[in-house]
Write a protein that holds these residues in place. Structure first.
Motif, mmCIF file in Angstrom:
data_model
loop_
_atom_site.group_PDB
_atom_site.id
_atom_site.type_symbol
_atom_site.label_atom_id
_atom_site.label_comp_id
_atom_site.label_asym_id
_atom_site.label_seq_id
_atom_site.Cartn_x
_atom_site.Cartn_y
_atom_site.Cartn_z
ATOM 1 N N LEU A 1 0.812 -1.219 0.000
ATOM 2 C CA LEU A 1 0.000 0.000 0.000
ATOM 3 C C LEU A 1 0.844 1.268 0.000
ATOM 4 C CD1 LEU A 1 -2.909 -0.953 2.428
ATOM 5 C CD2 LEU A 1 -3.052 -0.588 -0.022
ATOM 6 N N LEU A 2 2.012 1.209 0.651
ATOM 7 C CA LEU A 2 2.843 2.412 0.757
ATOM 8 C C LEU A 2 3.763 2.607 -0.447
ATOM 9 C CD1 LEU A 2 3.895 2.555 4.517
ATOM 10 C CD2 LEU A 2 1.932 3.572 3.374
ATOM 11 N N GLY A 3 4.056 1.518 -1.178
ATOM 12 C CA GLY A 3 4.951 1.608 -2.326
ATOM 13 C C GLY A 3 4.540 2.666 -3.337
ATOM 14 N N PRO A 4 3.275 2.636 -3.807
ATOM 15 C CA PRO A 4 2.852 3.648 -4.792
ATOM 16 C C PRO A 4 2.873 5.073 -4.250
ATOM 17 C CG PRO A 4 1.348 1.775 -4.768
ATOM 18 C CD PRO A 4 2.249 1.614 -3.588
ATOM 19 N N ILE A 5 2.821 5.238 -2.918
ATOM 20 C CA ILE A 5 2.821 6.568 -2.322
ATOM 21 C C ILE A 5 4.250 7.067 -2.089
ATOM 22 C CG2 ILE A 5 2.138 7.896 -0.279
ATOM 23 C CD1 ILE A 5 -0.206 5.889 0.004
ATOM 24 N N LEU A 6 5.098 6.183 -1.539
ATOM 25 C CA LEU A 6 6.461 6.594 -1.204
ATOM 26 C C LEU A 6 7.381 6.638 -2.419
ATOM 27 C CD1 LEU A 6 7.043 4.625 2.131
ATOM 28 C CD2 LEU A 6 6.354 6.998 1.836
ATOM 29 N N GLY A 7 7.052 5.851 -3.476
ATOM 30 C CA GLY A 7 7.914 5.793 -4.656
ATOM 31 C C GLY A 7 8.187 7.161 -5.267
ATOM 32 N N PRO A 8 7.145 7.936 -5.604
ATOM 33 C CA PRO A 8 7.391 9.264 -6.189
ATOM 34 C C PRO A 8 8.149 10.204 -5.256
ATOM 35 C CG PRO A 8 5.131 8.557 -6.584
ATOM 36 C CD PRO A 8 5.723 7.577 -5.620
ATOM 37 N N ILE A 9 7.887 10.098 -3.934
ATOM 38 C CA ILE A 9 8.594 10.959 -2.977
ATOM 39 C C ILE A 9 10.077 10.622 -2.966
ATOM 40 C CG2 ILE A 9 8.795 11.608 -0.549
ATOM 41 C CD1 ILE A 9 5.833 10.922 -0.212
ATOM 42 N N LEU A 10 10.394 9.328 -2.845
ATOM 43 C CA LEU A 10 11.788 8.892 -2.795
ATOM 44 C C LEU A 10 12.502 9.197 -4.109
ATOM 45 C CD1 LEU A 10 14.074 7.367 -1.301
ATOM 46 C CD2 LEU A 10 13.160 5.243 -2.289
ATOM 47 N N GLY A 11 11.837 8.874 -5.236
ATOM 48 C CA GLY A 11 12.449 9.115 -6.537
ATOM 49 C C GLY A 11 12.726 10.587 -6.778
ATOM 50 N N GLY A 12 11.741 11.448 -6.450
ATOM 51 C CA GLY A 12 11.927 12.885 -6.631
ATOM 52 C C GLY A 12 13.063 13.428 -5.788
ATOM 53 N N TRP A 13 13.153 12.972 -4.544
ATOM 54 C CA TRP A 13 14.207 13.456 -3.641
ATOM 55 C C TRP A 13 15.591 13.018 -4.111
ATOM 56 C CZ3 TRP A 13 17.222 10.442 -0.046
ATOM 57 C CH2 TRP A 13 18.054 11.233 0.749
ATOM 58 N N LEU A 14 15.719 11.746 -4.509
ATOM 59 C CA LEU A 14 17.028 11.243 -4.935
ATOM 60 C C LEU A 14 17.508 11.947 -6.203
ATOM 61 C CD1 LEU A 14 16.598 7.398 -4.291
ATOM 62 C CD2 LEU A 14 18.118 8.954 -3.068
ATOM 63 N N ILE A 15 16.598 12.167 -7.144
ATOM 64 C CA ILE A 15 16.998 12.832 -8.404
ATOM 65 C C ILE A 15 17.337 14.295 -8.166
ATOM 66 C CG2 ILE A 15 16.166 13.574 -10.669
ATOM 67 C CD1 ILE A 15 14.554 10.959 -10.772
ATOM 68 N N ASP A 16 16.522 14.978 -7.341
ATOM 69 C CA ASP A 16 16.772 16.395 -7.066
ATOM 70 C C ASP A 16 18.037 16.605 -6.247
ATOM 71 O OD1 ASP A 16 14.503 17.027 -8.450
ATOM 72 O OD2 ASP A 16 13.244 17.316 -6.685
ATOM 73 N N SER A 17 18.276 15.726 -5.273
ATOM 74 C CA SER A 17 19.397 15.922 -4.342
ATOM 75 C C SER A 17 20.700 15.288 -4.834
ATOM 76 C CB SER A 17 19.039 15.345 -2.967
ATOM 77 O OG SER A 17 17.875 15.941 -2.456
ATOM 78 N N PHE A 18 20.609 14.217 -5.605
ATOM 79 C CA PHE A 18 21.815 13.508 -6.035
ATOM 80 C C PHE A 18 21.809 13.379 -7.569
ATOM 81 C CE2 PHE A 18 20.682 12.149 -1.744
ATOM 82 C CZ PHE A 18 21.835 12.470 -1.053
ATOM 83 N N SER A 19 21.433 12.210 -8.074
ATOM 84 C CA SER A 19 21.311 12.009 -9.524
ATOM 85 C C SER A 19 20.413 10.803 -9.760
ATOM 86 C CB SER A 19 22.681 11.769 -10.161
ATOM 87 O OG SER A 19 23.178 10.491 -9.791
ATOM 88 N N TRP A 20 20.031 10.553 -11.020
ATOM 89 C CA TRP A 20 19.132 9.437 -11.321
ATOM 90 C C TRP A 20 19.755 8.091 -10.962
ATOM 91 C CZ3 TRP A 20 20.573 5.507 -14.560
ATOM 92 C CH2 TRP A 20 21.622 5.751 -15.451
ATOM 93 N N HIS A 21 21.077 8.016 -10.944
ATOM 94 C CA HIS A 21 21.751 6.741 -10.622
ATOM 95 C C HIS A 21 21.333 6.209 -9.251
ATOM 96 C CE1 HIS A 21 24.300 9.032 -13.431
ATOM 97 N NE2 HIS A 21 24.653 7.870 -13.944
ATOM 98 N N TRP A 22 21.018 7.143 -8.346
ATOM 99 C CA TRP A 22 20.752 6.732 -6.961
ATOM 100 C C TRP A 22 19.381 6.103 -6.754
ATOM 101 C CZ3 TRP A 22 24.068 5.938 -3.190
ATOM 102 C CH2 TRP A 22 25.350 6.466 -3.351
ATOM 103 N N ILE A 23 18.481 6.247 -7.720
ATOM 104 C CA ILE A 23 17.209 5.532 -7.571
ATOM 105 C C ILE A 23 17.430 4.023 -7.714
ATOM 106 C CG2 ILE A 23 15.840 7.480 -8.397
ATOM 107 C CD1 ILE A 23 15.489 6.066 -11.051
ATOM 108 N N PHE A 24 18.571 3.639 -8.297
ATOM 109 C CA PHE A 24 18.939 2.220 -8.389
ATOM 110 C C PHE A 24 19.986 1.836 -7.341
ATOM 111 C CE2 PHE A 24 17.813 3.458 -12.826
ATOM 112 C CZ PHE A 24 16.657 2.692 -12.920
#
Length: 513
Positions: free
Chosen positions: A158-181
């Motif tokens: 249930l939390l995956g679809p909610i937390l995914g965009p938050i985590l992905g947005g933060w990692l890309i904004d703060s670091f780079s796309w590599h960190w989502i993996f």
């Protein structure tokens, strides 16, 4: 079948409390499951980044998501047989290694083609984690505590679809796309070490031959069908060749598999489980609920970003109340399902979801954010009473040697429902957005200041009209979601309203009606 582990005491049939050993196993399973489920949604926010980084089109970049989903779906049918053949612990650890290796390779991708290939490898591991986790947890907990352990496993679902965009947005904004993996590497290593330490030792005693014919029919059939369905949003019609051809070929293969499975003693997916009345209604409830839930789930983030112009991170945070509501009711629902059966719990949850979703049929371009958050919180309360209790309803009817196959079946149903729901809701929304849109004002023919000022005013009015039109399109699309949820009440009505009694000398439940 997989025999009970020799280093773990059998579950106490007189108690429904989760002991420390079961909670440790649940913690490891949730760690692996949340990585797999988050990875489905966390990549969504990186699509624009991929198009610019790899100089490709959005349609091509979307294969980074589609390839993962298809690999995940195609490997699920193999999981039940492989769990019986090799043991759940060894297979789970192998799936973790595949998933983490695929994640690291994704971070090294030098073009979109290699990224898609590595995402497929990642999906092959990710697809096995959820059904294997369900099997391991239900074996550890015993029949009297399935509701509680399924409630624990429901948290990442249930939390995956909610937390995914938050985590992905933060990692890309703060670091780079590599960190989502790359974020999966430390989490995966910890999960692998804990799985080795915490999971009970396997003692597999394979008694079934591998169904090669079933594999050649079911896995490509499921992948082709889901590929066709997943192409609907892009093509915006079900009549496109890219939709119809793979979907029809996939359906033909799946129908052929059904005939094969019903005539085979040990099929890849055990369709003989449908002889169980409770499982039949649980499957019908799950497929309709997954269609409604995952379909409607894509509407609000899109509305918040496209109509209200919120960033990915802010729109993700707006969805947090739904997760909070689910976390409050899920443990309570899990306990109640073990005590009084799933019927009343699921019916209550669906009714709450239907009422809260009805609020969104009145959505507009100016709907207050507090009202949206309140409706999401109420919806979350209903979600916690619905998804995992329905899963529990299916699994608690199965004997120990059927659990791996039953978990596989329910995960396939969940995946199919989610794909159909996403495609249906996307197509409805697209059609409504295209219906009678506001007409933009004509460009001024002269550089006259008064003409330019009038044009700017008309453009502002056009923007407001477009926002209003889009808000109405989203609101009317939610009507489809409400209808699907109400329809789900029909099979849910037939779920048992009493607890299955377990004889002391058997793993088979005696269903009370």
């Amino acid at each position: 079948m997989t025999t009970p582990p020799d280093n773990v005491a059998p579950a106490d049939p007189t108690t429904d409390k989760l002991d420390a050993a079961v909670l440790k196993i649940a913690g490891v399973v949730v760690l692996g499951a949340i990585m797999s489920i988050l990875d489905v949604t966390v990549v969504n926010v990186a699509m624009k980044t991929f198009t610019s980084t790899f100089d490709t089109t959005l349609a091509t970049a979307a294969w980074a998501m589609t390839g993962y989903t298809l690999a995940l779906a195609s490997v699920i049918p193999l999981t039940g047989w492989a769990a019986d053949r090799f043991g759940t612990k060894r297979l789970y650890m192998m799936a973790l290694v595949l998933f983490v290796a695929g994640s690291v390779l994704c971070s090294t991708a030098w073009n979109i083609e290699t990224l898609i290939a590595f995402r497929v490898l990642q999906g092959l591991g990710g697809g096995m984690l959820m059904p294997l986790g369900m099997t391991i947890m239900t074996h550890a907990a015993g029949p009297n505590r399935i509701g509680r352990v399924m409630a624990v496993l429901g948290v990442p679902m249930l939390l995956g679809p909610i937390l995914g965009p938050i985590l992905g947005g933060w990692l890309i904004d703060s670091f780079s796309w590599h960190w989502i993996f790359l974020i999966n590497l430390p989490v995966g290593v910890v999960a692998l070490a804990l799985a080795y330490i915490v999971f009970p030792k396997d003692k597999p005693e394979p008694s079934q031959t591998f169904d090669f014919v079933g594999m050649l029919l079911a896995s490509p059939g499921l992948a082709l069908f889901l590929f066709g369905v997943s192409s609907v949003p892009e093509k915006q019609t079900v009549l496109a060749a890219r939709v119809l051809i793979p979907a029809i070929i996939g359906l033909v293969l799946l129908v052929a598999f059904v005939f094969h499975a019903l005539r085979t003693e040990h099929p890849l997916i055990d369709l003989h489980l449908f002889r169980n009345k409770q499982l039949r209604f649980s499957v019908l409830t799950m497929v309709l609920f997954a269609t409604a839930f995952f379909g409607a789930n894509l509407l609000l983030p899109t509305y918040l970003q496209e109509v209200r112009n919120l960033s990915t991170l802010k729109s993700g945070l707006m969805l947090a109340p739904q997760g909070l509501g689910a976390m409050l009711t899920m443990p309570v629902a899990g306990r109640l399902v073990d005590k009084i059966g799933p019927g009343k719990i699921v019916m209550t949850g669906l009714s709450i979801i239907a009422l809260s979703t009805a609020f969104f049929t009145q959505l507009s371009s100016t709907t207050p954010y507090p009202a949206i958050c309140a409706a999401l919180f109420v919806m979350g309360l209903g979600m916690g009473c619905t998804m995992m209790p329905t899963m529990t309803s299916a699994i608690q009817t199965l004997s120990r040697d059927q659990i791996a196959r039953g978990s596989t079946l329910m995960n396939i149903i969940n995946q199919v429902g989610a794909s159909i729901g996403t495609a249906t809701i996307s197509m409805v929304l697209t059609l409504l957005l295209k219906r009678n849109p506001p007409v933009p004002p004509a460009q001024p023919t002269s550089p006259d200041p008064s003409a330019l000022a009038e044009f700017k005013l008309k453009m502002a009015e056009f923007g407001a009209a477009m926002s209003k039109h889009a808000g109405e399109a989203f609101a009317h699309t939610y009507i489809v979601a409400v209808c699907l949820i109400v329809l789900t009440l029909v099979p849910a009505f037939f779920l048992p309203r009493t607890k299955p009694e377990m004889p002391a000398d058997s793993d088979e439940p005696v269903l009370m009606h």
